[in-house]
Write a protein that holds these residues in place. Structure first.
Motif, short mmCIF file in Angstrom:
data_model
loop_
_atom_site.label_atom_id
_atom_site.label_comp_id
_atom_site.label_asym_id
_atom_site.label_seq_id
_atom_site.Cartn_x
_atom_site.Cartn_y
_atom_site.Cartn_z
N ASN A 184 0.81 -1.22 0.00
CA ASN A 184 0.00 0.00 0.00
C ASN A 184 0.85 1.28 0.00
O ASN A 184 0.32 2.38 0.09
CB ASN A 184 -1.04 0.00 1.13
CG ASN A 184 -0.43 -0.15 2.49
OD1 ASN A 184 0.79 -0.07 2.64
ND2 ASN A 184 -1.27 -0.37 3.50
N LEU A 185 2.16 1.12 -0.13
CA LEU A 185 2.96 2.31 -0.45
C LEU A 185 2.67 2.78 -1.87
O LEU A 185 2.77 3.97 -2.18
CB LEU A 185 4.46 2.00 -0.35
CG LEU A 185 5.05 1.82 1.04
CD1 LEU A 185 6.54 1.55 0.92
CD2 LEU A 185 4.82 3.06 1.89
N LEU A 186 2.31 1.83 -2.75
CA LEU A 186 2.16 2.19 -4.17
C LEU A 186 1.06 3.22 -4.37
O LEU A 186 1.29 4.24 -5.03
CB LEU A 186 1.93 0.93 -5.00
CG LEU A 186 3.03 -0.14 -4.89
CD1 LEU A 186 2.68 -1.38 -5.71
CD2 LEU A 186 4.36 0.43 -5.35
N PRO A 187 -0.15 3.02 -3.82
CA PRO A 187 -1.16 4.08 -3.93
C PRO A 187 -0.73 5.37 -3.23
O PRO A 187 -1.14 6.47 -3.63
CB PRO A 187 -2.39 3.49 -3.26
CG PRO A 187 -2.13 2.07 -3.04
CD PRO A 187 -0.68 1.80 -3.21
N THR A 188 0.12 5.23 -2.20
CA THR A 188 0.61 6.44 -1.52
C THR A 188 1.56 7.20 -2.44
O THR A 188 1.53 8.44 -2.48
CB THR A 188 1.36 6.05 -0.22
OG1 THR A 188 0.60 5.09 0.50
CG2 THR A 188 1.62 7.27 0.65
N TRP A 189 2.39 6.49 -3.16
CA TRP A 189 3.34 7.15 -4.06
C TRP A 189 2.63 7.95 -5.15
O TRP A 189 3.17 8.95 -5.62
CB TRP A 189 4.26 6.10 -4.73
CG TRP A 189 5.33 5.56 -3.82
CD1 TRP A 189 5.61 5.98 -2.55
CD2 TRP A 189 6.25 4.51 -4.10
NE1 TRP A 189 6.66 5.26 -2.03
CE2 TRP A 189 7.07 4.35 -2.95
CE3 TRP A 189 6.47 3.68 -5.19
CZ2 TRP A 189 8.09 3.40 -2.88
CZ3 TRP A 189 7.49 2.74 -5.14
CH2 TRP A 189 8.29 2.59 -3.99
N VAL A 190 1.46 7.47 -5.57
CA VAL A 190 0.73 8.21 -6.62
C VAL A 190 -0.43 8.99 -6.01
O VAL A 190 -1.36 9.39 -6.71
CB VAL A 190 0.25 7.29 -7.75
CG1 VAL A 190 1.43 6.78 -8.55
CG2 VAL A 190 -0.58 6.13 -7.21
N TYR A 236 7.01 8.49 3.73
CA TYR A 236 6.75 7.61 2.57
C TYR A 236 6.17 8.42 1.42
O TYR A 236 6.51 8.23 0.26
CB TYR A 236 5.78 6.49 2.95
CG TYR A 236 6.31 5.51 3.97
CD1 TYR A 236 7.65 5.12 3.98
CD2 TYR A 236 5.47 4.96 4.93
CE1 TYR A 236 8.12 4.22 4.92
CE2 TYR A 236 5.94 4.06 5.87
CZ TYR A 236 7.27 3.70 5.87
OH TYR A 236 7.74 2.81 6.79
N ALA A 237 5.24 9.31 1.76
CA ALA A 237 4.58 10.09 0.71
C ALA A 237 5.55 11.03 0.01
O ALA A 237 5.38 11.35 -1.16
CB ALA A 237 3.43 10.89 1.33
N ASP A 238 6.56 11.47 0.76
CA ASP A 238 7.57 12.36 0.17
C ASP A 238 8.72 11.59 -0.46
O ASP A 238 9.68 12.19 -0.92
CB ASP A 238 8.17 13.26 1.27
CG ASP A 238 7.15 14.22 1.85
OD1 ASP A 238 6.11 14.42 1.20
OD2 ASP A 238 7.40 14.75 2.95
N TYR A 239 8.69 10.28 -0.40
CA TYR A 239 9.74 9.38 -0.89
C TYR A 239 11.02 9.51 -0.06
O TYR A 239 12.09 9.11 -0.50
CB TYR A 239 10.06 9.62 -2.38
CG TYR A 239 8.84 9.88 -3.24
CD1 TYR A 239 7.69 9.12 -3.08
CD2 TYR A 239 8.84 10.87 -4.21
CE1 TYR A 239 6.57 9.36 -3.85
CE2 TYR A 239 7.73 11.12 -4.98
CZ TYR A 239 6.59 10.37 -4.80
OH TYR A 239 5.47 10.60 -5.55
N ALA A 240 10.90 10.10 1.15
CA ALA A 240 12.09 10.24 1.99
C ALA A 240 12.47 8.90 2.60
O ALA A 240 13.59 8.73 3.08
CB ALA A 240 11.84 11.25 3.10
#
Lengths: 466, 1087
Positions: free
Chosen positions: A64-70, A83-87
């Protein structure tokens, strides 16, 4: 006399030692066997295990990181802001969990064990069920990682197959599954997903075939392979034709049987993620009001990646028994619509888009966005909106740059774009000498894709590990 | 209190038996013991060999004891006098009825040589004959430490015996690590043996035992803390393999032999010791009190509840304190200090002991009651013990004895650590203006800073982080343990030259736990109850035969043969109840759903051992031993293994004439030994099991299991067992020199050891694509090499003033030297920080990401920075991106530190004056070793740490430039953004500058310290009025302090912190509870 009694006592002591030191002191029931765990498992038991693992994998971290990334859900607090900031969350330790889940217990290892046992007992329908899940696991692995082991998986040090070959193998597995599902046997004793309705398993297999034909249909020159697009049409025609055939997680309100994303929301990570402004606005613009009202509370306002918009933000309405669709009728219909569109049949494409909208009980019509390829953008937007928490939204974004996603306001220094793939799992990297260095892209990833309107989007620029 | 003491004294006076007159046929032995100089020698043991009867000399050196008529038949008997510091002396007397007067004149001798040393499995020797390093800690040293946990009492007493307390909480465990880490699994603790019987020393953290989260939940005692330190006569530490090989495959991490007190022949002695302690936290914590709750400078409650259910109309408030500056006059709170108060420990012990020529007994009882330092209830630990040790001589050659202890402990613990219900986590994250004491809203609902206005419909909504005062009052975590430790001994001497000893011992406990979290708690909002029962049952049989013979005046020897059988059965039942039916009670039956688990491990061990010693010319002492172990935990294909040892000690001062003028003695020793560590139970097997899948938060209910909707599912094994598993094997060489100088002025010992542990068992990672993630095998090598120095000085030994001081120093270098091709192996698994075994680094090193730096061949974007931007900059220069900030090197997990110290040591001194006063102090030093200060890193994210006061100010990374202050402490920077001014604010601290990013290096800190571990001042009343007025022989008064001062560079609470308790790898601080300093007053009454 005294000496004699002492000698006797000595003998007695030796006797004590000998008695205690009996031959079988080191072996026996709880010594030679683990008293806590079984030594074998039946195909039916393993099938249950894999079904639960499937639900857990698709509802929880790290997938569920994948929907967060987009930005389909907005990570706004604590670790999820990063996670949302890709940090964080883009390294090979994060992806290790998914890699292990793909191949290890609850994944391919148990699927193959169960397939072997079911084959031996002549229960071909169960073999078919298991192979559909195998295709789902391995197809998703190819989507996430690119080149992955499949042909020689479950050997000591498997080689990595080219991503294109994995998709080919997945198609073959699905063909076998479809055949087996029509074969002998009663299927798995417990089927949480379809209650032993094998036609639904067969339909799901066809939709998965369509999914992977679409994932491999793009040519490097931005055109699409018409043969594969036609295969998409062929497969979707036999795919999931009604929402009642959706392959979705199945939960109860009982403890330890609830939707894991719901548990994440209400449990110890309350407040880490919030409804996304992007998702809410898409649902609204697409007129997906029923879905909007089922997912979020009014007023329909969301947050953006890394930043909470404040106390007026909507609530998630996900509950313990909410089903997460892994492979659905909506995907089947919209895959067909996209294929039709790309083959130039905009009429059927538009019809199918509206049919999908209606099939899920949404009143009215989906407004088509303007601009070049507006219908295609709308189709992919609808897939993004409908596929709540489904990794497909991320794979579609990589393929199409749709929807138009703003970069996180506080994007990590290492990134100028959405992370483009999962790195290979840490454990595989350190153990399998055949693990390739993480490539920017594999053969079938879109290399130079632009958005449907011809503008380069940032999804393809910076692939993690590139 | 005063009344109570006097009452007990009166009681003692009443029960004391009157002096008996000499009865018919008895022999009365009297005499006087003096030094060569003629001064009386007090406290010397005067006893008849073989008859176990004797007494101690009085202040004037005189002694007097009787032998019953039945045993005084005119036979020859050996009368011996022994006292440390003097050469023992024996004379043969004729034991006939009547008075027999014998005077002794004793020669001085180095203190240490003749001291008896227990060397395990029934063997015993003297210091002079010892070829290995063994450390002894006596009852007096244990008493001076004022520690209720015997393990902690060993701190600073022996070199390379590292003692680390989990925290200052009552009942917290204490980690002991001897000569470095020698394994990748288990807890790394030595084997503990009490009176010859191996006993359990597990630390069972309820969360850790089943969910694998020992950093969560509460503290957990290590079970040696069940032993009452007042019952202990001595502790002997067998450190290296050369010393411990007699315990074979259980001894790789060393062996701690505990000998309990026994009754002595002579008059019945009564003793009452009481102490009372005041405990306070050792330090404060720096929190900012300038900025309020919120985000990005806004006073905002900017979260929402997620479920959208009708009850969830109340918004979550921001978890952060990145809001506006607080208005002048705003009341703020000391969120650290307000959580703690002064704790109190009372310790009361009563013992009665005595015996005669044929029997002895020691009866004791003790109650240690620790009321902890956390404000509020539910913070206590109470240990009650009773013990009876007795022996009886049957005939002339057979002695039977028994030793039985009953222990009852009642613990009440506090949530702490990596835990949203932990008091430090919730307390320190609270915005400064929020009053945590006001945790009940006006409508009666529980509230927290993140959920400030709960409605009456929000009872089962999680509060984000729990309010510490609420959790202390409402989340009980109880332990109730009953333990029986005991053994029966039979000592038989069928011939002069042969002793046979049988020890049959048992250690049984049942340990009941109950941990409750009430409605609305942050961890499991609908309420949770954990019920766990742990039962441990050890049975041990040890049969030893020791033959001794003097072959000639220059050659004598012993030969020992033995057998050991051991059965260890550990059974646990664990039930997790979720969703409370009614708010109370917090019991399993008041929950809607339960998740029971049980687990049992049974291990059998069958061993044989032999040891031979040879004493040559009274100066060369040789020892050789061999043990053969067969354990059920070994692979069936490789069931039995040998563990040899050999040592030689040569007192060369006896061989070289003239040396003894200034050298009291000098001894060289060399030794070699092998020890092992057995595989964990069932590591040889591969089994199927119920799969458990946990969502990100790890919430107790956020789990799916393959027991699902009433159906039974299984999954295969992640780790594959091996039927050829062998014990891990440590081979150690050791050598050293012991000497004494200037007629007892000083003595010292220096040792060097070199150990290599091979066949280290680990789950060797296999490609997950092969279907499992690891195979359990013997595949790693670890080395430990080190030096140890012990020295004591006795500069003043006059009648009215004595002064001793000394030091111990130890250095251990631990390295992983082989992983058989594997790269990084997780060691000391925990959730906070990756700790690895990597070849070339210490075991359990911290692994993490650093910022991109020059000289490491790194690439940023498409730039190879060494070639492109690092020219002219030193290696290690911090790379600064265009925007003025550094970039985390996400691609590489680096070894960034280790908890293992460079060296440890201690300084101790004791001054006695005017015969009655005694003052002592112990300084405990740990130099080097690091700690991951995750607490600071997390509080950066939340904006409550004092360091975040700089928010909004402009800096440049690296050294100051162009008049702008430097930041981050890097001496050199490089890159396109070097020297670019940046504003340090929430984005930095919440992002790359905080602990929730992959930045680890910023929070690795030096955790070295110097602690004033013990200081005490005592006065012993032995004046005639004590006997006359109180009927007592002596009264002791002592005031003492423990951990009074800590000198350290560590920025967190205390560099001595071991979150997770007695674990293989430590060094991470994640909202662990603080340590304490104690002031102790002790009163001892003896008769």
């Amino acid at each position: 006399m005294k000496i004699k009694s002492r000698a006797l006592a000595l003998v007695a002591m030796v006797g004590v030692a000998t008695t205690f030191g009996c031959n079988n002191f080191l072996t026996g029931d709880k010594l030679s066997n683990n008293p806590n765990l079984p030594t074998s498992a039946t195909a039916d038991q393993l099938f249950i295990g894999v079904q639960v693992a499937t639900m857990a994998d698709w509802e929880a971290y790290p997938l569920n990181l994948l929907p967060t990334w987009v930005d389909q859900i907005a990570g706004v607090n604590r670790q999820w802001a990063n996670y949302a900031d890709y940090a964080s969350g883009t390294d090979n330790v994060t992806s290790d969990g998914t890699w292990i889940a793909t191949y290890g217990p609850g994944g391919l290892a148990d699927l193959r064990r169960a397939e072997d046992e079911a084959t031996a007992s002549g229960n071909l329908k169960e073999v078919g069920q298991l192979k559909v899940l195998e295709a789902l696991f391995m197809g998703t692995a190819a989507d996430l990682f690119g080149d992955v082991p499949y042909d020689s998986a479950l050997t000591a040090e498997p080689k990595f197959d080219a991503q294109a070959d994995v998709y080919t193998h997945v198609q073959a597995t699905l063909d076998t599954a479809i055949t087996d599902l029509a074969g002998a046997g009663a299927g798995g004793a417990v089927d949480f997903f379809f209650a032993s309705d094998f036609s639904k398993w067969t339909a799901m297999a066809h939709t998965l075939k369509a999914r992977y034909f679409m994932h491999t249909a793009e040519n490097s020159d931005l055109s699409y392979d018409n043969t594969k697009l036609n295969s998409v049409l062929t497969e979707t025609a036999s795919g999931i034709l009604d929402p009642s055939g959706d392959f979705a997680t199945q939960h109860t309100s009982n403890n330890l049987e609830a939707n894991l994303f719901y548990e994440f929301l209400i449990g110890s990570r309350a407040g880490d993620v919030e409804p996304s402004q992007l998702h809410i606005s898409l649902l609204q613009s697409l007129n997906d009001n029923n879905l909007l009202a089922s997912l979020y509370s009014s007023p329909y306002l969301g947050s953006t990646a890394g930043i909470s918009a404040g106390s007026h933000v909507s609530s998630f309405l996900v509950n313990a028994t909410t089903q997460m669709i892994i492979v659905g009728n909506y995907e089947n219909t919209l895959l067909s619509a996209e294929a039709h569109y790309r083959l130039g049949a905009t009429g059927p494409a538009g019809t199918e888009l509206q049919a999908e909208h209606a099939a899920y009980g949404e009143p009215g019509a989906v407004p088509i966005v303007g601009g070049a390829n507006g219908l295609l953008v709308t189709i992919i937007n609808e897939k993004f909106a409908r596929g709540f928490l489904n990794p497909e939204v991320y794979f579609d974004y990589l393929r199409t740059c749709v929807p138009n996603i703003p970069l996180p306001a506080n994007i990590a220094n290492a990134f100028t774009a959405v992370p483009a793939r999962f790195n290979y799992g840490f454990t595989e990297e350190i153990t399998n000498t055949k693990t390739p260095s993480d490539p920017i892209a594999n053969a079938n990833w879109p290399k130079h894709a632009t958005s449907p309107s011809g503008v380069a989007c940032f999804g393809q620029k910076d692939r993690v590990g590139g | 209190m005063k009344f109570r003491v006097l009452s007990v004294a009166a009681l003692l006076a009443l029960v004391a038996a009157p002096r008996m007159a000499l009865a018919q046929g008895e022999a009365l032995l009297t005499g006087k013991v003096t030094s060569v100089a003629g001064s009386p020698v007090e406290g010397a043991q005067v006893f008849l060999d073989k008859m176990a009867i004797g007494t101690q000399t009085k202040t004037d050196g005189s002694y007097r004891f009787t032998v019953p008529a039945a045993r005084a038949s005119g036979q020859a008997a050996l009368l011996t006098v022994r006292l440390q510091g003097f050469k023992p002396k024996s004379v043969t007397i004729t034991l006939s009825p009547g008075t027999i007067n014998t005077d002794f004149s004793l020669e001085s001798q180095a203190v240490v040589l003749q001291q008896l040393v227990i060397t395990g499995e029934g063997t015993i020797t003297t210091n002079e004959k010892l070829g290995v390093t063994v450390n002894n800690v006596g009852a007096e040293d244990i008493a001076k430490s004022n520690e209720p946990n015997l393990t902690e009492a060993l701190a600073g007493k022996a070199p390379n015996v590292a003692i680390t307390s989990e925290s200052g909480d009552p009942g917290s465990s204490v980690n002991i690590q001897i000569r470095g880490i020698k394994s990748f699994s288990g807890d790394g603790q030595p084997l503990f043996v009490v009176d010859g019987v191996p006993v359990d020393n597990q630390s069972i953290n309820v969360q850790g035992q089943f969910a694998g989260n020992a950093e969560q939940g509460t503290v957990a005692p290590n079970r040696i803390s069940d032993i009452n330190p007042n019952d202990v006569e001595s502790v002997t530490i067998l450190k290296g393999s050369a010393a411990a090989a007699i315990y074979g495959a259980r001894a790789a991490q060393g062996v701690v032999l505990i000998t309990t007190k026994s009754g002595k022949a002579g008059k019945t002695e009564y003793s009452l010791h009481s102490s009372y302690s005041f405990d306070k936290v050792t330090a404060g914590y720096p929190l900012q009190r300038t900025y309020g709750q919120g985000n990005n400078g806004f006073l905002a409650d900017n979260g929402v509840l997620n479920t959208g259910l009708p009850s969830d109309t109340d918004a979550f408030s921001s978890s952060h304190s990145w809001g506006q500056p607080l208005a002048a006059g705003t009341v703020t709170y000391d969120h650290f200090g307000e959580m703690f108060e002064t704790g109190h420990v009372s310790d009361n012990n009563l013992s009665v002991s005595g015996g005669d020529d044929r029997r002895s007994f020691f009866l004791s009882g003790g109650i240690n009651n620790n009321n902890g330092f956390v404000e509020g209830p539910n913070d206590s630990y109470k240990r009650s013990t009773v013990r009876l040790k007795a022996s009886q001589l049957i005939g002339e050659n057979l002695k039977v004895g028994g030793n039985l202890s009953y222990i009852d402990t009642r613990g009440s613990f506090i949530q702490r650590g990596d835990n949203t219900s932990g008091i430090m986590l919730g307390g320190l994250r609270t915005p400064p203006e929020w009053n945590n004491l006001d945790f009940i809203a006006s409508n009666g609902q529980y509230r927290s800073y993140r959920f400030q206005s709960p409605s009456t419909l929000s009872a089962t909504t999680g509060r984000g982080y729990d309010d510490p005062f609420f959790i202390v009052a409402n989340a009980p975590a109880k332990e109730n343990l009953s333990r029986v430790l005991g053994n029966i001994d039979v000592n038989w001497e069928p011939f002069e030259w042969l002793k046979i000893q049988e020890t049959a011992g048992a250690d049984y406990y049942t340990d009941q736990r109950l941990e409750g979290l009430p409605l609305g708690n942050a961890t499991s909002p609908s309420g949770q109850v954990i019920r766990a029962d742990y039962n441990n049952y050890i049975l041990d049989h040890n049969l030893t035969a020791i033959a001794s013979h003097t072959f000639s005046p220059w050659f004598s020897g012993t030969f020992t043969l033995g057998q050991n059988l051991n059965s260890t059965d550990f059974h646990q039942i664990y039930d997790l109840g979720s969703t409370l039916i009614a708010p109370l009670p917090l019991v399993i039956s008041n929950t809607i759903s339960t998740n029971p688990n049980d687990n049992e491990t049974l291990v059998h061990r069958e061993s044989y051992f032999g040891q031979a010693t040879a004493d040559l010319w009274d100066q060369l002492f040789l020892t050789g031993a061999l043990r053969n172990d067969g354990f059920s935990t070994f692979g069936a294909n490789d069931r039995r293994h040998y563990f040899p040892k050999a040592s030689a000690a040569w007192t060369f001062t006896k061989a070289i004439a003239g040396l003894t003028k200034s050298i009291d003695f000098a001894k060289v020793r060399v030794a070699y030994g092998e020890t092992g560590r057995e595989p964990l139970p069932y590591s040889t097997l591969s089994n199927f099991g119920v799969g458990t899948f946990i969502e990100y938060g790890g919430d107790a209910s956020g789990i799916l299991r393959t027991i699902y909707q009433g159906q039974a599912g299984l999954i295969g094994p992640l780790a594959i067992g091996s039927d050829s598993l062998r014990p891990e094997r440590t081979r150690e060489y050791e050598g050293g020199l012991d000497f004494g100088l200037f007629k007892g002025f000083m003595d010292a010992g220096i040792s060097y050891y070199d150990s290599k542990t091979t066949d280290v068992i680990f789950q060797a990672p296999t490609p997950p694509s092969s279907g499992s993630t690891s195979i359990i095998k013997n595949a790693a090598t670890i080395t430990n090499k080190g030096w140890e120095i012990t020295t004591n000085f006795h500069p003043i030994k006059s009648q009215n003033l004595t002064w001793d001081f000394g030091a111990v120093w130890g250095r251990n270098r631990n390295l992983v030297t082989s992983l058989s091709g594997s790269s990084d192996i997780s060691v000391g698994s925990q959730a906070i920080l990756s700790t690895f075994a990597r070849v070339g680094f210490p075991t359990g090193s911290f692994a993490g990401h650093d910022f991109v730096r020059c000289g490491r061949g790194l690439v940023v974007g498409t730039d190879n920075i060494d070639a492109d931007v690092c020219q002219g900059h030193p290696n290690g220069a911090l790379y600064i991106a265009q925007n003025g900030f550094p970039v985390i090197d996400e691609a590489n997990l680096r070894i960034v530190g280790s908890a293992q110290p460079d060296w440890t040591g201690s300084l101790h001194t004791t001054v006695g004056f005017l015969k009655h006063w005694e003052a002592s102090a112990l300084l405990d030093i740990k130099h080097g070793g690091q700690m991951y200060d995750g607490t600071r890193g997390a509080l950066y994210v939340y904006g409550t740490h004092k360091d975040t006061d700089i928010r909004g100010q402009t800096f440049v990374f690296g050294p100051a430039a162009n008049g702008v202050r430097g930041f981050h402490g890097d001496p050199a920077v490089a890159g396109p953004g070097a020297g670019t001014p940046v504003i340090i604010d929430q984005n930095w601290f919440e992002g790359d500058g905080g602990a929730f990013s992959d930045n680890v290096t910023d929070f690795i800190e030096d955790a070295g310290y110097t602690k004033l571990r013990e200081v005490s001042l005592g006065y012993t009343f032995t004046q005639p009025w004590v006997s006359r007025s109180l009927g007592l022989s002596s009264v002791q008064l002592r005031v003492a302090g423990r951990n009074l001062v800590t000198w350290t560079h560590y920025a967190g609470l205390d560099p001595e912190s071991q979150l997770g308790g007695a674990t293989l790898v430590g060094g991470f601080d994640w909202f662990n509870n603080p340590q304490t300093r104690s002031f102790v007053v002790t009163v001892g009454l003896n008769r």
